[in-house]
Enzyme design. Sequence first.
Site, PDB file in Angstrom:
ATOM      1  N   ILE B 468       0.839  -1.201   0.000  1.00 44.61           N
ATOM      2  CA  ILE B 468       0.000   0.000   0.000  1.00 44.61           C
ATOM      3  C   ILE B 468       0.875   1.253   0.000  1.00 44.61           C
ATOM      4  O   ILE B 468       0.456   2.326   0.407  1.00 44.61           O
ATOM      5  CB  ILE B 468      -0.972  -0.014   1.202  1.00 44.61           C
ATOM      6  CG1 ILE B 468      -0.211  -0.058   2.538  1.00 44.61           C
ATOM      7  CG2 ILE B 468      -1.891  -1.226   1.112  1.00 44.61           C
ATOM      8  CD1 ILE B 468      -1.128   0.119   3.754  1.00 44.61           C
ATOM      9  N   GLY B 469       2.101   1.056  -0.487  1.00 43.33           N
ATOM     10  CA  GLY B 469       3.068   2.151  -0.493  1.00 43.33           C
ATOM     11  C   GLY B 469       4.180   1.870   0.499  1.00 43.33           C
ATOM     12  O   GLY B 469       5.182   2.571   0.575  1.00 43.33           O
ATOM     13  N   THR B 470       3.963   0.803   1.245  1.00 38.94           N
ATOM     14  CA  THR B 470       4.855   0.439   2.336  1.00 38.94           C
ATOM     15  C   THR B 470       6.181  -0.145   1.870  1.00 38.94           C
ATOM     16  O   THR B 470       7.128  -0.193   2.636  1.00 38.94           O
ATOM     17  CB  THR B 470       4.124  -0.606   3.194  1.00 38.94           C
ATOM     18  OG1 THR B 470       3.376  -1.456   2.294  1.00 38.94           O
ATOM     19  CG2 THR B 470       3.135   0.056   4.121  1.00 38.94           C
ATOM     20  N   ALA B 512       5.237  -6.228   7.069  1.00 39.00           N
ATOM     21  CA  ALA B 512       6.597  -6.561   6.621  1.00 39.00           C
ATOM     22  C   ALA B 512       7.135  -7.745   7.412  1.00 39.00           C
ATOM     23  O   ALA B 512       7.680  -8.693   6.846  1.00 39.00           O
ATOM     24  CB  ALA B 512       7.510  -5.348   6.777  1.00 39.00           C
ATOM     25  N   ARG B 615      15.578  -5.315  12.846  1.00 40.29           N
ATOM     26  CA  ARG B 615      16.291  -5.236  11.574  1.00 40.29           C
ATOM     27  C   ARG B 615      15.519  -4.350  10.603  1.00 40.29           C
ATOM     28  O   ARG B 615      14.303  -4.505  10.447  1.00 40.29           O
ATOM     29  CB  ARG B 615      16.428  -6.636  10.971  1.00 40.29           C
ATOM     30  CG  ARG B 615      17.104  -6.633   9.591  1.00 40.29           C
ATOM     31  CD  ARG B 615      16.931  -7.956   8.872  1.00 40.29           C
ATOM     32  NE  ARG B 615      17.487  -9.067   9.632  1.00 40.29           N
ATOM     33  CZ  ARG B 615      18.785  -9.357   9.678  1.00 40.29           C
ATOM     34  NH1 ARG B 615      19.638  -8.661   8.965  1.00 40.29           N
ATOM     35  NH2 ARG B 615      19.228 -10.362  10.407  1.00 40.29           N
ATOM     36  N   LYS B 620      15.777   2.475   2.574  1.00 35.44           N
ATOM     37  CA  LYS B 620      15.122   3.574   1.852  1.00 35.44           C
ATOM     38  C   LYS B 620      13.609   3.588   2.104  1.00 35.44           C
ATOM     39  O   LYS B 620      13.040   4.617   2.443  1.00 35.44           O
ATOM     40  CB  LYS B 620      15.412   3.420   0.347  1.00 35.44           C
ATOM     41  CG  LYS B 620      15.048   4.633  -0.470  1.00 35.44           C
ATOM     42  CD  LYS B 620      15.379   4.424  -1.951  1.00 35.44           C
ATOM     43  CE  LYS B 620      16.856   4.674  -2.236  1.00 35.44           C
ATOM     44  NZ  LYS B 620      17.174   4.544  -3.676  1.00 35.44           N
ATOM     45  N   THR B 621      12.975   2.423   1.956  1.00 34.16           N
ATOM     46  CA  THR B 621      11.520   2.403   2.132  1.00 34.16           C
ATOM     47  C   THR B 621      11.153   2.565   3.608  1.00 34.16           C
ATOM     48  O   THR B 621      10.113   3.146   3.927  1.00 34.16           O
ATOM     49  CB  THR B 621      10.904   1.108   1.561  1.00 34.16           C
ATOM     50  OG1 THR B 621      11.522  -0.019   2.168  1.00 34.16           O
ATOM     51  CG2 THR B 621      11.090   1.032   0.060  1.00 34.16           C
ATOM     52  N   GLU B 692       4.098   2.635  11.436  1.00 36.74           N
ATOM     53  CA  GLU B 692       3.296   3.521  12.266  1.00 36.74           C
ATOM     54  C   GLU B 692       4.080   4.241  13.358  1.00 36.74           C
ATOM     55  O   GLU B 692       3.618   5.239  13.903  1.00 36.74           O
ATOM     56  CB  GLU B 692       2.148   2.721  12.904  1.00 36.74           C
ATOM     57  CG  GLU B 692       1.231   2.122  11.862  1.00 36.74           C
ATOM     58  CD  GLU B 692       0.228   1.133  12.436  1.00 36.74           C
ATOM     59  OE1 GLU B 692      -0.948   1.205  12.085  1.00 36.74           O
ATOM     60  OE2 GLU B 692       0.629   0.273  13.245  1.00 36.74           O
TER      61      GLU B 692
END
Lengths: 169, 729
Positions: B468-470, B512, B615, B620-621, B692
Amino acid sequence: MKTSLRINGEERQLDADVRTTLLDALRQHLGLTGSKKGCDHGQCGACTVIVNGRRINSCLTLACMHDGDEITTIEGIGTPDNLAPLQKAFVEHDGFQCGFCTPGQICSATAMLEEAKAGWPSFVSDDLDDIDTLSDEEIAERMSGNLCRCSAYPNIVAAIRESVKETAS
Amino acid sequence: MTLHLKLDNPDEENRLDHMAQGVIGTGANRPDGALKVSGQATYAAEWQRPDMAYGVLVRATVPAGKVEKIDASAVEAMPGIVKVITDPKLLRVPAQGMADAAPAQGNDEVLYFGQPIALVVGDSFEAARHGANHLSVSYLPQEARLDPDAVQTERPEGKQSSQGDLDGVMKTAPVTLDEVWTTPGHNSSAMEPHASMAEWDGDRLTLHGSYQMLKYNRNELADSLGIDPKNVRILSPYVGGGFGSKLGISPEAVAAALAARDLGRPVRVVMPRQQVFETITHRAQCRQRIRLAADETGKLLGIGHDNRVYNLPDEGFAEPVTQATPFTYAAENRAIGQEVATINRVIAGSVRAPGEAIGVPIFENAMDEMAEKLGMDPLEFRLKNIPETPPGQDIPFSSNMLAEALRDGAEKFGWDKRNPTPGAVQEGEWLIGMGMASAVRVNMLMESKARITLTAEGATVETDMTDIGTGTYAILTQIAGELLGLPMEKVTTKLGDTDLPPGSGSGGSFGAASSGTSVYLAAMELRRQIADKLDCDEADLTLKDGQAIAANKTHALADLVGETPFEAEGHIEPGDIASKAFQATFGSHFAEVAVNRHTGETRVRRMLGTFACGRVLNEKTARSQCLGGMTFGIGMALTEEMLFDTRDGHVVNNDFAEYHLPVNLDVPKLEVHFLQERDPYANPMQAKGIGELGICGAAAAVTNAIHNATGVRIRDYPATLDKILPYLP
Ligand code: FES
Ligand code: FES
C-alpha cells in the site's frame, strides 16, 4: 461531442458526453489511466497534465474545451523502459510510496521547471530577478498544489533537485 | 513442501546476518518504481471492460431514521441510466479490520448521515452521477445522538485497569498534574479513493478493488453477498494508500458486485472524495484526561490515563487510546480507563496507528508539562522513568531502546542548545522553540503464507499480501534474493491476488515482519532442497549471485534447478512467544518550530526522529515510512480536523479544500535515523514494524515546541492560529 486532441504527440479523436472532464476523457475514453483522480475537484493535483505547455488540473476542465490542444500526460513523459531523468530521480530518491499521486507530481514538476526557467516568481521568491536557482523552499512551494498523503515530500524535492542539477550540468 | 513455524521461542540463529548476497537492509529501489513513475501501475479504478457500467452510490441525508421510500422511476427514465439498485445487501458501513465477515447491511434503516442507501448505475459515469444526484428518497426521521459530549457513555469492563492507589498519591505527591486534552476526528485520506470493478463469470466473482487485507476482504465480500468465498477472487496489486481506510470491505465493492450480478455486465463503482469522508472509517474525536504524580527528584509515582471515544451502535471498535501507556513509563500507582459513547456519526475505525497515534502525543504533552513543573529537562524526565521491565507484567521487554533513541535523537538534533524558557528565542517576527517526545508502538506478528518458485531464470515470490506504499514489493524481493543468493532483478514478486497464498495483509505495522517471515521460511525450505541436491547441510550452503557453493565447489543454481522448478511454501503463526517477552518499537521525535508573533501561524522548521524497529529490511523504504508518519504528526499538530455538523452529524469539511493535509511546503527537511537492533522475539528475521512508529508521538514534539516558543499549551488539537494568537507574549 467530437473533439480532436493532440496527446503525447499523437492525434486522438474523442466523441464523448459534453460533461466529460479532460481527466475522464483520458482515463475512460482514451485508455490513458496514468493520470489519477484523487478528488475530482481541483484540490489534490493527482490529475495534473500539461496543456499547451502549462500544468493544469485535468479534472477541472471539460474535454470538449480542448479541441486542437497539445496535451502531455505521464505516458508521454517516459515509459518503464525509457524513463525520463525526472522519473528516474523519483525512483532513486523514493519520491513516492503508494504511487498514486506520482504521475501528477511528475507532470507538475516537469511544467514547474519550465515556469521557473521562464522567470515566474512564487510565493516564497524574495528576489524577482534571481529565481533561476531553485532553492528547496522554492521547489516545495511550487509543488504544493500536489498532495501526497504518503508524504514523500522531502524525497520529491530531492528528486526534482537532482534532475535540475542534471539538466544544468 | 511447506516450512511451517509457530513462533514459540526466540530465534537463536539470526540467519539473515550470515547470508552472502548483501541485498537485505540496503536502500534498494522499489521494483514497482518504474511502473509507478510512468503511470503504468494499474489501480482499482483503471480496469475497464467494453460493456462495463458505472455505478454511483447515493447517501442518506438524515442522521437516523427509516427509509420510507426510494422512488427510482424518475431517475431510471433519465437517458443513460441502466438501473437503480436498492438491494438490502448493500453495506451500511465498511467492515472493520480483520472482521472476516460481513459488516452491517441493509438500506431500510439509516444510522448516520452519509450512509449509502442505493446505487445508480449508468452507461456512462456522467449519466450515473447525474442520476445519483437526483434520486428521490423519503425518510421517517428518528432522533439522533450527535454530540459525543452530550450523550450517556459506557465504561466497558475490559477497558479499565488499575494498580496501587492513584487517587491517594495524587493527594500526597509533591508535584502533580491533572489536565484534559481533546483531539478531533482524523481522516486517513489515502490519495486513491475507494474503487471496485466487479465482474461475474457464472457463479464466480472477480473484483478489482483497493484493499489492504485480501484474505479477510474475500470472506467479508462473500459473506455480504451470501456466496462461498471459493467463488470470490479479489485483486489489489497496487493500492493508492490505505492508512487503515482499506482494511475492511467497503460499500462500493458490495454495490458493484450486486449490480454486476443483477445486470449481467461488469460494473465499476468509485467513491467520490466526499463519500470517502462521509462513509469510510475515521479516527474518533477523543477526550483524554491525564494525571501524573511525581516526587521532587522527578520519579513518577502515579500515572492516570482516561479517555472518551465513540462509535456507531453495534460497532465493537473503540480506539485503543491508552495502548502504550501501561509500558512506556514506570509508576507504582496507575489507573487506565476508557468510556465509549454511541452516536450517529460516520463509523470510527483504524487510522494509521490506532491508539498510539493520539494516545502517545497527548501523554507526551503531559510529560512535557510535568517536566516543566518539576523544573527538569523534558529529556531527563523521560530517561528517569523508563521501566526495566513492563510494569505489572512478569515478563521482560524483548528489547527496549527508548533511552538510546532519546539520547541519539537529542544529540543529533542539538537538544542541548534549547533554551528552556518559553518565548526566549526570537528571530524577527518569529518566536522559535524546540520540543521532543518519545515514540512508542506495540509490535505484532500475524499468520502469513507465501510461496516461492525457483526456476533456471530466477525466483518468483507469490502471496496475496499487499503493497500500500509500504514497500512490500521491495522487501519481499530482498528477503528472497538474500536467502537464495539472487540479485533483485532475478526475483519477481507477485502480490495482491487472493488466488495466491494468503499473507498477513497490510495493517498494524505487522505486514513486513509477518509476510516477510513467510517468504523467509519458503526460502529456507528452498535452501534445504538445494542443499539436499548437493548432499550438504543447509547451514554449509552459500548462495550468491546465482551460484551455490558447498564443500568448496561452485555450481550454477540454474543447472541445479534444471527443468523441474523447486517450489516451497512458508507459513508463520504467532505461537505463544508473546507470553515470554513483551514486544514494542521505540523511538524519539524532536522538532523546531517558528511561531509568528503577529499571526500565530506555526511553521515546522525541522524535525528529527530516531527509531528502533529491529532489523531494517530496506533502509530507503523504511525511511519513507517514517517520513510519512512524521508528516501525519505535523498534520495532526497543526491542521487536520474533521468537523461534524451538530444538527445532523454530517461531515462539514468532506474534501481536501477543507480538511487540511500538510502540503509540500508545510514539511521541512525531516531527518530519520535508525538504531541498530535485532529482536529475536519478533521473528526469525528479527525485524519489527515501522509503518506507524513515525506518527506515534510526532505531533507532541511539534506542540511541545510551540510551548517552548510561546508559552502556549495546546489542549485542543490542532494548533490553529486562534488557539495561539490570543495568548502570545
Ligand atoms: S483529481 Fe484533479 S485535482 Fe484532484
Ligand atoms: S505516493 Fe502515495 S500519495 Fe503520494
